[in-house]
Design a protein around this motif. Structure first.
Motif, PDB file in Angstrom:
ATOM      1  N   LEU A 147       0.877  -1.174   0.000  1.00 11.45           N
ATOM      2  CA  LEU A 147       0.000   0.000   0.000  1.00 11.45           C
ATOM      3  C   LEU A 147       0.910   1.219   0.000  1.00 11.45           C
ATOM      4  N   PRO A 148       0.436   2.351  -0.494  1.00  7.97           N
ATOM      5  CA  PRO A 148       1.265   3.556  -0.381  1.00  7.97           C
ATOM      6  C   PRO A 148       1.501   3.856   1.099  1.00  7.97           C
ATOM      7  N   ASP A 149       2.655   4.451   1.407  1.00  6.61           N
ATOM      8  CA  ASP A 149       3.017   4.752   2.793  1.00  6.61           C
ATOM      9  C   ASP A 149       2.529   6.150   3.158  1.00  6.61           C
ATOM     10  N   GLY A 150       1.468   6.194   3.963  1.00  8.08           N
ATOM     11  CA  GLY A 150       0.899   7.478   4.372  1.00  8.08           C
ATOM     12  C   GLY A 150       1.770   8.236   5.361  1.00  8.08           C
ATOM     13  N   MET A 151       2.840   7.582   5.855  1.00  5.25           N
ATOM     14  CA  MET A 151       3.736   8.224   6.824  1.00  5.25           C
ATOM     15  C   MET A 151       5.027   8.714   6.166  1.00  5.25           C
ATOM     16  N   ALA A 152       5.156   8.546   4.863  1.00  4.10           N
ATOM     17  CA  ALA A 152       6.401   8.954   4.192  1.00  4.10           C
ATOM     18  C   ALA A 152       6.622  10.461   4.353  1.00  4.10           C
ATOM     19  N   ASP A 153       7.896  10.871   4.457  1.00  4.95           N
ATOM     20  CA  ASP A 153       8.204  12.303   4.618  1.00  4.95           C
ATOM     21  C   ASP A 153       7.969  13.057   3.321  1.00  4.95           C
ATOM     22  N   ASP A 154       8.336  12.403   2.227  1.00 10.83           N
ATOM     23  CA  ASP A 154       8.312  13.075   0.927  1.00 10.83           C
ATOM     24  C   ASP A 154       7.323  12.332   0.026  1.00 10.83           C
ATOM     25  N   MET A 155       6.159  12.914  -0.189  1.00 11.58           N
ATOM     26  CA  MET A 155       5.104  12.205  -0.925  1.00 11.58           C
ATOM     27  C   MET A 155       5.419  12.097  -2.424  1.00 11.58           C
ATOM     28  N   VAL A 156       6.215  13.009  -2.932  1.00  6.62           N
ATOM     29  CA  VAL A 156       6.611  12.902  -4.349  1.00  6.62           C
ATOM     30  C   VAL A 156       7.495  11.665  -4.515  1.00  6.62           C
TER      31      VAL A 156
END
Ligand code: PGA
Length: 253
Positions: free
Chosen positions: A101-110
């Motif tokens: 799943l996409p990581d909703g906690m990532a620092d850099d969404m790009v």
């Protein structure tokens, strides 16, 4: 485009599960694109039952979910990671290392969007993408006025979506305002697509998706341009569709 109209929410789930199960029988190492929300729950229940009764084997299957709220960790019961675990993954024999799943906690969404796209490509692309539809005709979290060329990216949720999703939260102010979602391009690159909808409150969105102009104002309308899409509905969600649509095969079950 094919449309399958069923009698009930449960039957919609059975029809969708049949397509997913058929995909896995034909290609045991299929890559599935998956959706959260109330709509696909009956499909997940049916797939889990088929796994239990006749051993439908998920051991070589890979899954990529459409989206995740930004700021939600996987152990948060309102995260989509948690939803998938509870409603599907813990009932089947999928390998945790094949679940994404996409990581909703990532620092850099790009960077996270790019990482997710590369992961999908590294697994050979999505064979079968499962979609729900919002009352505003969104797919994934691609809200009206979407850019059709977008891949996985950060999105701001529409007020209508926030209101609709508030039923899962204590109050509307608890609903996250942002998410990371596969883009329309990511969805359109899937080999096969199935879109599920049930209930009278989805009938306008379904009508726009199937019969309306292809326009960013109704993101699901882009599916009219996909080479292999099946729309699986209960009769309430199908209630505004005409009985014949040019170029569309309609099956009433
Ligand atoms: P729902 O959501 O299945 O909970 O109605 C669908 C969607 O918003 O895409």
């Amino acid at each position: 485009m094919r449309i399958i109209i069923t009698e009930s929410y449960e039957q919609m789930g059975v029809e969708a599960a049949n397509i997913v199960a058929g995909q896995i029988y034909l290609k045991p190492d299929s890559v599935l694109g998956l959706a959260t929300g109330s709509t696909p729950v009956s499909m997940y229940q049916r797939l889990a039952a088929v796994h239990k009764s006749v051993g439908l084997d998920f051991s070589q299957v890979t899954t990529f979910n459409l989206d995740e709220y930004i700021g939600m960790s996987p152990d948060n019961p309102q995260s989509y990671h948690y939803f998938m675990q509870e409603n599907f993954f813990r009932h089947i024999n999928i390998r945790p290392e094949n679940v994404f799943l996409p990581d909703g906690m990532a620092d850099d969404m790009v960077a996270e969007g790019e990482r997710y796209e590369k992961l999908i490509a590294s697994r050979g692309g999505i064979d079968l993408q499962v979609l729900g539809i919002g009352q505003n005709a969104h797919i994934g979290f691609n809200e009206p006025d979407v850019k059709f060329a977008a891949t996985t990216h950060k999105v701001e949720l529409d007020e209508e979506t926030i209101q609709a999703n508030s039923r899962f939260f204590n109050s509307v102010s608890d609903v996250p305002r942002y998410a990371i979602s596969m883009g329309i391009k990511t969805i359109m690159m899937a080999e096969h697509v199935i879109l599920l909808a049930n209930g009278r409150n989805k009938a306008e969105a379904v009508y726009k998706a199937v019969c309306g102009d292809v326009t960013p104002e109704a993101p699901a309308s882009i599916l009219q341009l996909h080479r292999d899409v099946a729309i699986i509905l209960d009769k309430q969600a199908a209630s505004l569709l005409p009985s014949a649509i040019r170029g569309v095969q309609i099956t009433v079950k």
